[in-house]
Design a protein around this motif. Sequence first.
Motif, PDB file in Angstrom:
ATOM      1  N   LEU A 274       0.828  -1.197   0.000  1.00  0.00           N
ATOM      2  CA  LEU A 274       0.000   0.000   0.000  1.00  0.00           C
ATOM      3  C   LEU A 274       0.867   1.252   0.000  1.00  0.00           C
ATOM      4  N   ALA A 275       1.950   1.214   0.783  1.00  0.00           N
ATOM      5  CA  ALA A 275       2.851   2.366   0.820  1.00  0.00           C
ATOM      6  C   ALA A 275       3.510   2.582  -0.541  1.00  0.00           C
ATOM      7  N   VAL A 276       3.840   1.490  -1.200  1.00  0.00           N
ATOM      8  CA  VAL A 276       4.444   1.623  -2.533  1.00  0.00           C
ATOM      9  C   VAL A 276       3.459   2.273  -3.499  1.00  0.00           C
ATOM     10  N   ILE A 277       2.219   1.816  -3.438  1.00  0.00           N
ATOM     11  CA  ILE A 277       1.201   2.425  -4.307  1.00  0.00           C
ATOM     12  C   ILE A 277       1.054   3.893  -3.974  1.00  0.00           C
ATOM     13  N   ALA A 278       1.118   4.212  -2.662  1.00  0.00           N
ATOM     14  CA  ALA A 278       1.028   5.610  -2.268  1.00  0.00           C
ATOM     15  C   ALA A 278       2.152   6.420  -2.914  1.00  0.00           C
ATOM     16  N   LEU A 279       3.358   5.852  -2.874  1.00  0.00           N
ATOM     17  CA  LEU A 279       4.498   6.552  -3.478  1.00  0.00           C
ATOM     18  C   LEU A 279       4.260   6.806  -4.952  1.00  0.00           C
ATOM     19  N   ILE A 280       3.777   5.778  -5.644  1.00  0.00           N
ATOM     20  CA  ILE A 280       3.538   5.946  -7.085  1.00  0.00           C
ATOM     21  C   ILE A 280       2.481   7.020  -7.312  1.00  0.00           C
ATOM     22  N   ASN A 281       1.408   6.956  -6.523  1.00  0.00           N
ATOM     23  CA  ASN A 281       0.376   7.979  -6.652  1.00  0.00           C
ATOM     24  C   ASN A 281       0.972   9.368  -6.516  1.00  0.00           C
ATOM     25  N   ILE A 282       1.817   9.526  -5.458  1.00  0.00           N
ATOM     26  CA  ILE A 282       2.327  10.859  -5.157  1.00  0.00           C
ATOM     27  C   ILE A 282       3.225  11.349  -6.285  1.00  0.00           C
ATOM     28  N   VAL A 283       4.210  10.550  -6.619  1.00  0.00           N
ATOM     29  CA  VAL A 283       5.190  11.035  -7.579  1.00  0.00           C
ATOM     30  C   VAL A 283       4.632  11.048  -8.995  1.00  0.00           C
ATOM     31  N   ARG A 403      10.867   4.685   5.976  1.00  0.00           N
ATOM     32  CA  ARG A 403      11.709   5.847   5.800  1.00  0.00           C
ATOM     33  C   ARG A 403      11.959   6.160   4.329  1.00  0.00           C
ATOM     34  N   GLY A 404      12.379   5.149   3.613  1.00  0.00           N
ATOM     35  CA  GLY A 404      12.774   5.388   2.224  1.00  0.00           C
ATOM     36  C   GLY A 404      11.638   5.903   1.369  1.00  0.00           C
ATOM     37  N   ILE A 405      10.490   5.274   1.525  1.00  0.00           N
ATOM     38  CA  ILE A 405       9.352   5.672   0.701  1.00  0.00           C
ATOM     39  C   ILE A 405       8.954   7.103   1.004  1.00  0.00           C
ATOM     40  N   THR A 406       8.972   7.453   2.309  1.00  0.00           N
ATOM     41  CA  THR A 406       8.570   8.805   2.671  1.00  0.00           C
ATOM     42  C   THR A 406       9.550   9.829   2.106  1.00  0.00           C
ATOM     43  N   ILE A 407      10.831   9.509   2.189  1.00  0.00           N
ATOM     44  CA  ILE A 407      11.811  10.453   1.638  1.00  0.00           C
ATOM     45  C   ILE A 407      11.563  10.661   0.163  1.00  0.00           C
TER      46      ILE A 407
END
Lengths: 485, 486
Positions: A274-283, A403-407
Amino acid sequence: MLTWMLAWPLGGAFLTLLLPNRRAIIRGTAMVMSAVPLVLSVWIACQFNQTTEGMQFLQRVPWIPGLHVDYVVGVDGLSLPLVVLTTVLSFLAIIASFNIDERVKEYFFFFLLLETGMLGVFIALDFFLFYIFWEITLVPMYFLIGIWGGSQKEYAAIKFFLYTLLGSVIMLLGILGLYFASEPHTFDFLTLIAQHSHFTRTFQMVIFLALFVGFAIKIPAFPFHTWLPLAHVEAPAPVSVILAGVLLKMGVYGLMRISFPMLPQATVAFAFPLAVIALINIVYGALVSLAQQDIKRMIAYSSVNHMGYCLLGMASLTVTGFQGAVLQMVNHGIITGSLFLLVGVLYDRAHTRDIGAFGGLGAQVPLYTGMMTIAALASLGLPGLAGFISELLCFLGGFSAYRGITIASVSGLVITAGFFLLMIKRVFLGPLNPRWNRLTDMNGRELCAAVPLIVLMVVLGVYPNAVLNLMNVTLTQLVQAVTAP
Amino acid sequence: MNFSGVGSILPELILTMGALLLLLGDVVHPRQPGKVLGIGIASVITALVALCKCPPVATGVVAGQLPRPLIGGNLLAADGLSWLFRVLILTSVGLVFLMSRWYHPLRGRDLAPYGVLLLLSAVGMLLLVSGTDFLVLFIAFELIGVTSFILTGYLRKDPRSSEAALKFFLIGAFSSAMLVYGISWVYGLSGSTDLVVLAQWVQTSSGGVRWPLSVALLLVLVGFGFKMSLVPFHMWVPDIFEGAPTPIAAYLSVAPKIAAMAAAVRIFLSFQPPAVQMSLLLAVLSALTMTIGNIVAIQQENVKRLLAYSSIAHMGYLFMGVVTGTPLGQEGVYLYALAYLVMNLGAFAVVVIVSNALGSDQIEAYRGLAQRSLGLALLFAVFLLSLGGIPPFIGFLGKFYVFAAAIQSGWIWLAVVAILNSVVAIYYYFRITFQMYFRSPADCHPIPIPWGHRLLLMATAVSTVLLGIFPQPLIASARWLFARAG
């Protein structure tokens, strides 16, 4: 009390059908019929006990005993902010819809039906009821986009409908799975949440995925987001406000209300994806927004980006993250709602949304420029305005877990700032494009619709506790429910 | 002769009397469509009253158990399944009478033979749902068939109607031949055509009869599959619906199919062991029926053909309930059949009204209906949404039940196929709403609707909406009537 809140827009919808074909009467009735739920929801928020956990204003009436379905409604810290958001945005969108001139009766009929459906989704506590309201939001939206929309309205409407319907029916299978796995069979949320320990891990993961498809399409999570730009752009401005402001929240709400407490083991297992999908959504959302030339399309993709922050906060499974997610939902509703309203104001006058077609409007329409700038700054997360606190909380929660995903996600903030500031520069600053030297500033009706949202942006930016206090206890309990072994 | 239980076949007797009355009346006072309508509706209502006076006493159809009570010595059952479906058949006949009275192409034609044939086909269907003997089922089959063929070709001057009738007759004759061949094999193997006796025989028979029995059942399935328009026995439906007078198309889309489905439930449960082994085949048929019905419907330009293919797809969903074989599945078949009856007849009512006013059955003719007659357009949208399974209408309840039955019995893949098909179905139903709402009409005069059609629309629309929101009475009555004894 909650049922009264539902009954008014529903009754109003049918009342609108019976009214004579005078526009003023229809508009007035619609406004009154949606003002009542607004008042009721604010009253409920004031009466809400912020220190107890559990559902409040609970109403339970046996409905279909043969299927173990009851009419159960209630609010808690998770749903109350969304209910208030829905009533506020619906009321303001109805005021903004006063410029719709053709087939006015049908317009307000569908609009009020839509409001009923949205409110129902947030207060329903039984799967059967929830599903009915979930589907009820689809049908009026189809008609609203398809009749009063832009150039590709029919295609946008049917694509929106079929895409979301596909998600909903897959969700239905998940619901039926939960029903048959529970002892005794039930559709009631609270009972199913209490029984979550009876579901095996594999079963939870399968059901989580089935429900997730339905929710992910609504959020919209990559890669299920392709309906969004089309629907947002082609819908008339007030409908875009509702679409972005409320309908997108239904997906996140569903995850937090249903999937997280009922399927905690699956939630923990799927938190990282889910966090990975969030990252993709954001970027990805931010990058695609940067590339847009149509202002409305740009704002639509920025919604994808903003919902990514929600997902990140949720995926962190911390109280801070959850608070950020829910607050972000409210803030995004207000901010993006106002952005769409303001774009609509410009489009009504200019009949174009192309960024390159404008220039230097700041001198011509100062009031409009001011409002649009405030909204854009709020959207990119300027401290002092609404978006900052929620995004901060989401990042705080996300940082403690991933950490990494948030950065990596912080880059989304920078890109968002980039495209909003670029838009402001190209549209409002610089020499006035002589094509627009007859442009008029906002009129009274548009101000009535937009100013409350701007005010809310500032208020929530400075005092977010107004909303955070409502949700604290509920979200703390939710995190405990999910992360408890 | 055993005259006990005559009360239970009173509905059939009443309808037959009604038909005879119509025939005699036509000799004395020909060409009185109002009187035909009156006698037809009166017969149906009297039959319904008679049915209510004789509710079923006890058990439903349970594998291996005797359905009771029986009438006339093991020929008919008056159990819950029979009672519920007889109510559905009678309601559909009544509504079709209402629909036919004001159908323009039938104006000026003599409606009395039409009424007679409708009533007699209803008798056939009532026998089909109560029959517990293969011969009774076959006779009922033929009665329904012959009356349907003639009704399809009722518009003698219209070549499409005659063509449809001929096609129907040929295909019907062929499938009846298969059916009776299968029945003869069953008789040859077991020595009886009585379903009750056969149920016991199947339990105690030796392994050697499995294969011939399965073949026999397959042949029976062919015969029934034709009536239920299962794929690959569905090819007759679109042409017949397009050619037949629209009220007859409406009737054929609903009544014979659900009657055949009820009989299929009975047969399936009586032949439990070989039928259960065949259930994979039946599930595949169900899936194929849904899929092919939906996919071909996408391309249709004629509303009647579109509704024909949609009715094929709905039979696929309905058959899913039969395949599961559980009590939930049985209830699902009944509830879906009721839902389907109401919404399909409603949809056809709108088709009749529009075709009367505009003379066309093409989807194009529905342009801008929302701006001409908003009420009619909203009702049609309600029926189409209900057909697509969108809550809170009754179509959703039916679909919900069959999906639940499928998931409960472990037919997950079938449920997935079904839900995907629901989404496809919405696409073509919305082609009609597209024309109605997103296009402007040629002229803005509202469509005239005679009082009988208003009544029909109200009845079907109210049922679609109210029973969808408050289905508890339906579910409770279905459960009570299907309840097993001890």
